[in-house]
Design a protein around this motif. Structure first.
Motif, PDB file in Angstrom:
ATOM      1  N   LEU A 185      60.893 -13.093 -21.379  1.00  0.00           N
ATOM      2  CA  LEU A 185      62.663 -12.567 -21.378  1.00  0.00           C
ATOM      3  C   LEU A 185      62.741 -11.216 -21.146  1.00  0.00           C
ATOM      4  O   LEU A 185      62.511 -10.906 -22.437  1.00  0.00           O
ATOM      5  N   THR A 186      63.156 -10.646 -19.903  1.00  0.00           N
ATOM      6  CA  THR A 186      63.342  -9.553 -19.943  1.00  0.00           C
ATOM      7  C   THR A 186      65.094  -9.705 -18.953  1.00  0.00           C
ATOM      8  O   THR A 186      65.863 -10.812 -18.220  1.00  0.00           O
ATOM      9  N   PRO A 187      65.789  -8.911 -18.358  1.00  0.00           N
ATOM     10  CA  PRO A 187      66.405  -8.541 -18.248  1.00  0.00           C
ATOM     11  C   PRO A 187      66.796  -9.289 -16.546  1.00  0.00           C
ATOM     12  O   PRO A 187      67.314 -10.045 -15.539  1.00  0.00           O
ATOM     13  N   GLN A 188      65.321  -9.275 -15.749  1.00  0.00           N
ATOM     14  CA  GLN A 188      65.195 -10.036 -14.621  1.00  0.00           C
ATOM     15  C   GLN A 188      64.815 -11.521 -15.194  1.00  0.00           C
ATOM     16  O   GLN A 188      65.354 -12.313 -13.872  1.00  0.00           O
ATOM     17  N   THR A 189      64.373 -12.012 -16.209  1.00  0.00           N
ATOM     18  CA  THR A 189      63.918 -13.450 -16.399  1.00  0.00           C
ATOM     19  C   THR A 189      65.305 -14.295 -16.852  1.00  0.00           C
ATOM     20  O   THR A 189      65.323 -15.005 -17.299  1.00  0.00           O
ATOM     21  N   ARG A 244      52.795  -6.119 -30.812  1.00  0.00           N
ATOM     22  CA  ARG A 244      53.071  -7.608 -31.219  1.00  0.00           C
ATOM     23  C   ARG A 244      51.882  -8.298 -31.114  1.00  0.00           C
ATOM     24  O   ARG A 244      50.359  -8.117 -31.284  1.00  0.00           O
ATOM     25  N   VAL A 245      51.042  -9.830 -31.418  1.00  0.00           N
ATOM     26  CA  VAL A 245      50.211 -10.410 -31.058  1.00  0.00           C
ATOM     27  C   VAL A 245      50.461 -11.450 -29.368  1.00  0.00           C
ATOM     28  O   VAL A 245      51.266 -12.210 -29.379  1.00  0.00           O
ATOM     29  N   PRO A 246      49.457 -10.570 -29.167  1.00  0.00           N
ATOM     30  CA  PRO A 246      49.853 -11.384 -27.383  1.00  0.00           C
ATOM     31  C   PRO A 246      49.112 -12.364 -26.772  1.00  0.00           C
ATOM     32  O   PRO A 246      49.803 -13.651 -26.163  1.00  0.00           O
ATOM     33  N   SER A 247      47.958 -12.696 -27.818  1.00  0.00           N
ATOM     34  CA  SER A 247      47.487 -13.853 -27.081  1.00  0.00           C
ATOM     35  C   SER A 247      46.994 -14.286 -28.353  1.00  0.00           C
ATOM     36  O   SER A 247      45.809 -14.311 -28.860  1.00  0.00           O
ATOM     37  N   TYR A 248      47.355 -15.299 -29.473  1.00  0.00           N
ATOM     38  CA  TYR A 248      47.589 -16.156 -30.706  1.00  0.00           C
ATOM     39  C   TYR A 248      46.957 -17.357 -30.450  1.00  0.00           C
ATOM     40  O   TYR A 248      45.239 -17.950 -31.068  1.00  0.00           O
ATOM     41  N   SER A 249      47.287 -18.574 -29.344  1.00  0.00           N
ATOM     42  CA  SER A 249      46.355 -19.455 -29.457  1.00  0.00           C
ATOM     43  C   SER A 249      47.487 -20.309 -27.553  1.00  0.00           C
ATOM     44  O   SER A 249      47.870 -20.537 -27.755  1.00  0.00           O
ATOM     45  N   ASP A 292      64.639 -12.092 -35.708  1.00  0.00           N
ATOM     46  CA  ASP A 292      64.734 -11.242 -36.000  1.00  0.00           C
ATOM     47  C   ASP A 292      65.499  -9.967 -35.380  1.00  0.00           C
ATOM     48  O   ASP A 292      64.972 -10.047 -33.963  1.00  0.00           O
ATOM     49  N   THR A 293      66.409  -9.834 -35.976  1.00  0.00           N
ATOM     50  CA  THR A 293      66.846  -8.397 -35.009  1.00  0.00           C
ATOM     51  C   THR A 293      66.743  -6.809 -35.468  1.00  0.00           C
ATOM     52  O   THR A 293      66.241  -6.096 -36.455  1.00  0.00           O
ATOM     53  N   VAL A 294      66.103  -6.466 -34.038  1.00  0.00           N
ATOM     54  CA  VAL A 294      65.322  -5.365 -34.269  1.00  0.00           C
ATOM     55  C   VAL A 294      65.838  -4.382 -33.683  1.00  0.00           C
ATOM     56  O   VAL A 294      65.746  -3.804 -32.325  1.00  0.00           O
ATOM     57  N   ASN A 295      67.079  -3.697 -33.650  1.00  0.00           N
ATOM     58  CA  ASN A 295      68.063  -3.390 -32.718  1.00  0.00           C
ATOM     59  C   ASN A 295      67.873  -1.478 -32.574  1.00  0.00           C
ATOM     60  O   ASN A 295      67.462  -1.126 -33.519  1.00  0.00           O
ATOM     61  N   GLN A 296      68.317  -0.518 -32.219  1.00  0.00           N
ATOM     62  CA  GLN A 296      68.922   1.151 -32.940  1.00  0.00           C
ATOM     63  C   GLN A 296      69.257   1.037 -34.256  1.00  0.00           C
ATOM     64  O   GLN A 296      68.649   1.943 -34.936  1.00  0.00           O
ATOM     65  N   PHE A 331      59.421  -9.576 -27.492  1.00  0.00           N
ATOM     66  CA  PHE A 331      59.246  -8.801 -27.766  1.00  0.00           C
ATOM     67  C   PHE A 331      60.638  -8.845 -27.094  1.00  0.00           C
ATOM     68  O   PHE A 331      61.353  -7.178 -27.639  1.00  0.00           O
ATOM     69  N   ASN A 332      61.513  -9.492 -26.546  1.00  0.00           N
ATOM     70  CA  ASN A 332      62.847  -9.248 -26.391  1.00  0.00           C
ATOM     71  C   ASN A 332      63.708  -8.532 -27.748  1.00  0.00           C
ATOM     72  O   ASN A 332      64.854  -8.381 -27.369  1.00  0.00           O
ATOM     73  N   ASN A 333      63.703  -8.395 -28.966  1.00  0.00           N
ATOM     74  CA  ASN A 333      64.707  -9.247 -29.764  1.00  0.00           C
ATOM     75  C   ASN A 333      64.143  -6.777 -30.091  1.00  0.00           C
ATOM     76  O   ASN A 333      64.665  -6.757 -31.129  1.00  0.00           O
TER      77      ASN A 333
END
Length: 331
Positions: free
Chosen positions: A207-211, A99-104, A57-61, A82-84
């Motif tokens: 996924l970040t700018p660094q990765t 977010r859900v950092p640890s679902y399984s 999904d797109t969650v931009n400005q 949450f890169n989107n």
């Protein structure tokens, strides 16, 4: 009044699990099969307290600005990544993101090792042969995971769960993570050392700018001939064009993907009667040593239960102005 939630990119299984728990959290959920985009954010005009979104999904400005105008001040991701989401724009608009950092972690870890085993022992090819009464073993020669060196990039909960499984196979584990959490029998090394020494490389980082494009032409050049690469994290970690060159040059011996950089137009949909015009993806499918699944790593009963409960719990806490440990803010 119950919390009113607009859930985008809704699939039948989302509705099954969210309906199972929504009464427990006193909320109403409206399900939209379409993804959240700048074009259909207008669907959120119905007085929603929160929007619930998924990986594509797109969650931009632009979307966040519209949500703010509609009075919707919570974005709830039903996933870990949450890169989107434009977190800075959300904070500027007083929209809280969770977010859900640890679902399984085990669900994704088990899928990761499943890809490794399928690639190494060619289960998928053997299955098709036997269905055609072909019991020849020619072309099915595999290799042991025992004593292989596996490089794990990212030792969060999923990476750690993957390590625990691979230890059971008798693998030697190398790891890289900016935050080195001590793990028994795991040696933290530099990325360069990991690339050079690992027989198998498995990605478990956000996924970040660094990765972005962490695996690229330069990193491939450092790797062993015939290396196996597995990615069950985010497609953008890999430069797909570089992967194709590596496959053609026989540098990459095996490639297992549960994610793909341009997956938003492909994954989670039935396109069996469509013409797929993504030439890069189609090229990947032509290699006999490439195995792709459609972002399926999370997809277990246990994970979907945790996703629904955690997401609805996050929304309830934020809507009641309570602290939420799963809220995320700009770094």
């Amino acid at each position: 009044m119950p919390n009113k939630i607009a859930l985008f990119s809704a699939k039948p299984y989302d509705k099954t699990y969210f309906e199972q728990f929504r009464h427990e959290f006193d909320c109403q959920v409206d399900y939209f099969e379409v993804p959240l985009t700048e074009q259909n954010v207008q669907l959120c005009q119905g007085g929603y307290d929160a929007v619930c979104v998924f990986v594509n999904d797109t969650v931009n400005q632009a979307v966040l600005s519209q949500l703010s105008e509609f009075g919707c001040n919570i974005v709830a991701l039903r996933c870990a990544g949450f890169n989107n989401v434009d977190l800075q724009a959300a904070e500027n608009l007083n929209i809280r993101v969770c977010r859900v950092p640890s679902y399984s972690p085990e669900a994704v870890a088990e899928h990761t090792v499943g890809l490794m085993l399928t690639l190494s022992r060619k289960f998928h090819k053997a299955y098709n042969r036997v269905k055609e009464d072909n019991f020849s073993l020619n072309g099915l020669l595999g290799f042991n995971l025992f004593k292989k060196t596996v490089g794990i990039i990212g030792t969060g909960k999923i990476g750690h769960a993957t390590i625990n499984i691979l230890k059971g196979f008798g693998c030697n584990i190398l790891a890289f993570d900016p935050t080195e959490t001590p793990i028994d029998d795991v040696a933290y090394v530099s990325l360069e050392t990991l690339y050079k020494q690992a027989d198998i490389i498995s990605l478990h980082c956000p996924l970040t700018p660094q990765t972005h494009h962490l695996i690229n032409q330069d990193s491939l050049a450092l790797m062993r001939e015939g290396v196996m690469i597995v990615n069950t994290s985010r497609g953008g970690l890999i430069d797909t064009d570089a992967m194709i060159k590596g496959l053609k040059a026989r540098k990459i011996g095996y490639l297992g993907l549960d994610v793909y950089e341009q997956e938003a137009n492909l994954f989670f949909e039935d396109l069996s009667n469509e013409i797929i015009d993504d030439d890069v993806f189609q090229r990947l499918l032509t290699f006999p040593n490439v195995l792709i699944t459609g972002h399926q790593g999370f997809f277990t009963q246990e994970a979907l239960t945790a996703i629904a409960q955690t997401t609805l719990g996050n929304i309830q806490l934020l809507n009641n102005q309570q602290d939420c440990l799963n809220q995320i803010k700009p770094s």
